[in-house]
Design an enzyme around this catalytic site. Structure first.
Site, PDB file in Angstrom:
ATOM      1  N   HIS A 261      37.827  38.903  41.967  1.00  0.00           N
ATOM      2  CA  HIS A 261      38.651  37.837  41.173  1.00  0.00           C
ATOM      3  C   HIS A 261      37.825  36.578  41.454  1.00  0.00           C
ATOM      4  O   HIS A 261      37.232  36.554  42.617  1.00  0.00           O
ATOM      5  CB  HIS A 261      39.802  37.846  41.731  1.00  0.00           C
ATOM      6  CG  HIS A 261      40.831  37.120  41.206  1.00  0.00           C
ATOM      7  ND1 HIS A 261      41.043  35.753  41.274  1.00  0.00           N
ATOM      8  CD2 HIS A 261      41.995  37.575  40.331  1.00  0.00           C
ATOM      9  CE1 HIS A 261      42.001  35.315  40.286  1.00  0.00           C
ATOM     10  NE2 HIS A 261      42.588  36.620  39.810  1.00  0.00           N
ATOM     11  N   ASP A 315      45.419  43.793  38.148  1.00  0.00           N
ATOM     12  CA  ASP A 315      45.315  45.088  37.121  1.00  0.00           C
ATOM     13  C   ASP A 315      44.930  46.452  37.503  1.00  0.00           C
ATOM     14  O   ASP A 315      45.396  47.431  37.026  1.00  0.00           O
ATOM     15  CB  ASP A 315      44.075  44.566  36.310  1.00  0.00           C
ATOM     16  CG  ASP A 315      44.373  43.487  35.372  1.00  0.00           C
ATOM     17  OD1 ASP A 315      45.599  43.333  34.790  1.00  0.00           O
ATOM     18  OD2 ASP A 315      43.563  42.597  35.193  1.00  0.00           O
TER      19      ASP A 315
HETATM   20  N1  CMC Z   1      32.752  45.579  39.912  1.00  0.00           N
HETATM   21  C1  CMC Z   1      31.608  45.529  40.681  1.00  0.00           C
HETATM   22  N2  CMC Z   1      30.943  44.519  40.773  1.00  0.00           N
HETATM   23  C2  CMC Z   1      31.563  43.299  40.614  1.00  0.00           C
HETATM   24  C3  CMC Z   1      32.923  43.383  40.263  1.00  0.00           C
HETATM   25  C4  CMC Z   1      33.527  44.433  39.679  1.00  0.00           C
HETATM   26  N3  CMC Z   1      34.732  44.499  39.349  1.00  0.00           N
HETATM   27  N4  CMC Z   1      33.410  42.002  39.960  1.00  0.00           N
HETATM   28  C5  CMC Z   1      32.506  41.202  40.696  1.00  0.00           C
HETATM   29  N5  CMC Z   1      31.256  41.918  40.928  1.00  0.00           N
HETATM   30  C6  CMC Z   1      30.074  41.394  41.519  1.00  0.00           C
HETATM   31  C7  CMC Z   1      29.183  40.958  40.475  1.00  0.00           C
HETATM   32  O1  CMC Z   1      28.136  42.152  39.858  1.00  0.00           O
HETATM   33  C8  CMC Z   1      28.404  39.880  41.124  1.00  0.00           C
HETATM   34  O2  CMC Z   1      27.383  40.716  41.956  1.00  0.00           O
HETATM   35  P1  CMC Z   1      26.147  40.242  42.034  1.00  0.00           P
HETATM   36  O3  CMC Z   1      26.107  38.800  43.088  1.00  0.00           O
HETATM   37  O4  CMC Z   1      25.295  41.151  43.123  1.00  0.00           O
HETATM   38  O5  CMC Z   1      25.338  39.826  40.987  1.00  0.00           O
HETATM   39  C9  CMC Z   1      29.465  39.358  42.012  1.00  0.00           C
HETATM   40  O6  CMC Z   1      30.453  40.268  42.367  1.00  0.00           O
HETATM   41  C10 CMC Z   1      29.948  38.194  41.526  1.00  0.00           C
HETATM   42  O7  CMC Z   1      30.534  38.587  40.203  1.00  0.00           O
HETATM   43  P2  CMC Z   1      31.010  37.435  39.237  1.00  0.00           P
HETATM   44  O8  CMC Z   1      30.773  37.845  37.727  1.00  0.00           O
HETATM   45  O9  CMC Z   1      29.812  36.012  39.473  1.00  0.00           O
HETATM   46  O10 CMC Z   1      32.487  36.860  39.575  1.00  0.00           O
HETATM   47  P3  CMC Z   1      33.328  36.072  38.634  1.00  0.00           P
HETATM   48  O11 CMC Z   1      34.279  35.269  39.519  1.00  0.00           O
HETATM   49  O12 CMC Z   1      32.578  35.552  37.392  1.00  0.00           O
HETATM   50  O13 CMC Z   1      34.154  37.244  38.147  1.00  0.00           O
HETATM   51  C11 CMC Z   1      35.909  38.730  37.206  1.00  0.00           C
HETATM   52  C12 CMC Z   1      35.368  37.599  38.307  1.00  0.00           C
HETATM   53  C13 CMC Z   1      37.225  39.090  37.268  1.00  0.00           C
HETATM   54  C14 CMC Z   1      35.435  38.477  35.916  1.00  0.00           C
HETATM   55  C15 CMC Z   1      35.016  40.052  37.946  1.00  0.00           C
HETATM   56  O14 CMC Z   1      35.213  40.135  39.128  1.00  0.00           O
HETATM   57  C16 CMC Z   1      35.068  41.341  36.908  1.00  0.00           C
HETATM   58  O15 CMC Z   1      34.358  41.469  35.979  1.00  0.00           O
HETATM   59  N6  CMC Z   1      36.074  42.286  37.296  1.00  0.00           N
HETATM   60  C17 CMC Z   1      36.404  43.140  36.823  1.00  0.00           C
HETATM   61  C18 CMC Z   1      37.272  42.940  35.624  1.00  0.00           C
HETATM   62  C19 CMC Z   1      38.661  42.691  35.936  1.00  0.00           C
HETATM   63  O16 CMC Z   1      39.300  43.542  36.742  1.00  0.00           O
HETATM   64  N7  CMC Z   1      39.560  41.669  35.493  1.00  0.00           N
HETATM   65  C20 CMC Z   1      40.835  41.220  35.818  1.00  0.00           C
HETATM   66  C21 CMC Z   1      40.831  39.759  36.776  1.00  0.00           C
HETATM   67  S1  CMC Z   1      42.139  39.601  37.555  1.00  0.00           S
HETATM   68  C22 CMC Z   1      43.443  39.428  36.598  1.00  0.00           C
HETATM   69  C23 CMC Z   1      43.287  38.391  35.383  1.00  0.00           C
HETATM   70  O17 CMC Z   1      43.241  37.275  35.931  1.00  0.00           O
HETATM   71  O18 CMC Z   1      43.159  38.779  34.297  1.00  0.00           O
END
Ligand code: CMC
Length: 378
Positions: A261, A315
């Protein structure tokens, strides 16, 4: 010249004020108007929660009864909408249907563009009342079943499950669904809420703002993740296969849906409430294996990536919950939308109450002084 900061994905940027939800991402705290989500999940109803978000206080008994009655009056769609829904392709995705039909509602409103706060509240109440009927009608139409018209004596959650299934839900199912509605109702300046605020800040209209928000929510990085979680659970045959599945995905740098998140660096408190519910429902409906797989995924993710602040989000356990309630996979994200209409609307009202156009800047990173090459020389 003013100095500007660039933050990719607007991380850490405060772009609005709100009195609705407070999030402490480090401690895993979520409050609506100061009340913890755990207390609301335990004691409130979706209708009362919407009143709280829109009025910034809990209602008295008579205020709540009045609010419920006003919402019930809006279960029935404006005339012509039923025919529109029943002329859509049966293969359409329900999220595309909601987005299209919320947009269509503007054409059934004699004054769709009225943007004073009172008009916006009235339109929000209409959309909140109509949306479950849109989803239930479309789902029954695509399944070739007779439509079940709303029952105005039922609550928001009871009535939706009744229209969808053709029979009144058990109190336990209605309560479980209502809890999902409460936990998804608002969540700060998430992507879809931001989209709604950006759109209304041009003094466009409530329908356009909510239509845009629905479009944002369906993305797999946002509300679409609950469907991704279920697809993942379906791909894993048994608890014994979880370890390999998760570690292989992580090794490939794939994301595990339902984890991570932008704001929470601890377990999302909504996931804690939904986890209890998912466990209970899975046991009650003979799907304990589904919960066991989810729990095992959480255990492995804790071991592998908790150090990066990646924990289950809202989720993750909502997928098992919706599946046990008996919902089709492509209705999971629409359920998020039904509930989040409350939050989007509250933010639209807040934005209109103290509006300033959103207009950030882009940092130009392209070339300068490039020659214009005539077509014949390209
Ligand atoms: N599984 C594995 N690794 C992850 C995940 C995940 N679900 N989420 C983040 N990471 C890792 C990512 O690979 C990165 O690693 P590194 O620094 O080694 O490259 C690090 O964590 C930071 O990721 P980011 O993409 O920069 O983080 P963000 O704040 O931009 O993304 C997010 C937030 C929600 C998009 C992301 O965590 C994600 O893609 N999660 C899976 C989709 C999901 O469950 N979304 C629902 C969010 S909550 C409900 C809502 O608001 O809709």
């Amino acid at each position: 010249m003013t100095t500007a900061t660039f933050a990719k994905g607007l991380e850490g940027i405060v772009a609005s004020e709100t009195e609705m939800s407070y999030i402490d991402g480090e401690q895993g705290v979520l409050e609506y108007v100061g009340i913890s989500i755990g207390d609301l999940a335990k004691h409130s109803t979706f209708e009362e929660t919407v009143f709280l978000l829109w009025n910034k206080r809990l209602p008295s008994k008579s205020e709540l009864a009045h609010f419920e009655e006003e919402l019930q009056k809006r279960y029935e769609l404006p005339s012509g909408m039923e025919q529109r829904i029943c002329s859509l392709p049966k293969t359409a995705e329900p999220m595309h249907v909601i987005r299209t039909m919320v947009s269509a509602l503007a054409m059934h409103d004699p004054s769709p563009n009225d943007n004073d706060v009172e008009s916006a509240r009235a339109k929000a109440l209409n959309i909140l009342g109509y949306a479950p009927t849109i989803v239930a009608y479309f789902d029954r139409y695509r399944r070739g079943l007779e439509l079940v018209h709303p029952d105005k004596s039922l609550t928001f959650s009871e009535n939706f499950l009744y229209m969808l299934n053709g029979e009144k839900p058990t109190p336990a199912m209605a309560k479980a669904f209502d809890l999902c509605m409460i936990t998804h109702a608002d969540h700060g300046l998430n992507n879809s809420t931001f989209a709604a605020r950006v759109i209304i800040s041009t003094l466009s209209d409530v329908y356009s703002a909510i239509t845009g928000a629905v479009g944002s929510l369906r993305g797999p990085l946002h509300g679409g993740a609950n469907e991704g979680v279920m697809k993942m659970l379906n791909e894993i045959d048994s608890v014994a296969d979880v370890e390999n599945y998760v570690t292989q995905k992580l090794a490939k740098k794939d994301r595990i849906m339902g984890f991570g998140h932008r704001v929470y660096k601890a377990k999302d408190p909504r996931a804690t409430d939904l986890q209890k519910l998912a466990k209970q429902l899975a046991e009650d409906t003979g799907k304990a294996d589904l919960y066991a797989k989810s729990h095992k995924i959480e255990e492995i993710m804790e071991r592998e990536v908790a150090s990066k602040g990646i924990y289950p989000n809202v989720d993750f356990y909502s997928a098992t919950t919706y599946h046990c309630i008996g919902l089709e996979l492509d209705l999971f994200t629409p359920m998020f939308a039904l509930s989040r209409i409350a939050g989007w609307s509250g933010h639209i009202i807040e934005q209109l109450s103290d509006n300033r156009l959103f207009r950030p800047k882009a940092q130009y990173v392209g070339p300068h002084d490039a020659p214009y090459t005539p077509m014949s020389e390209r």
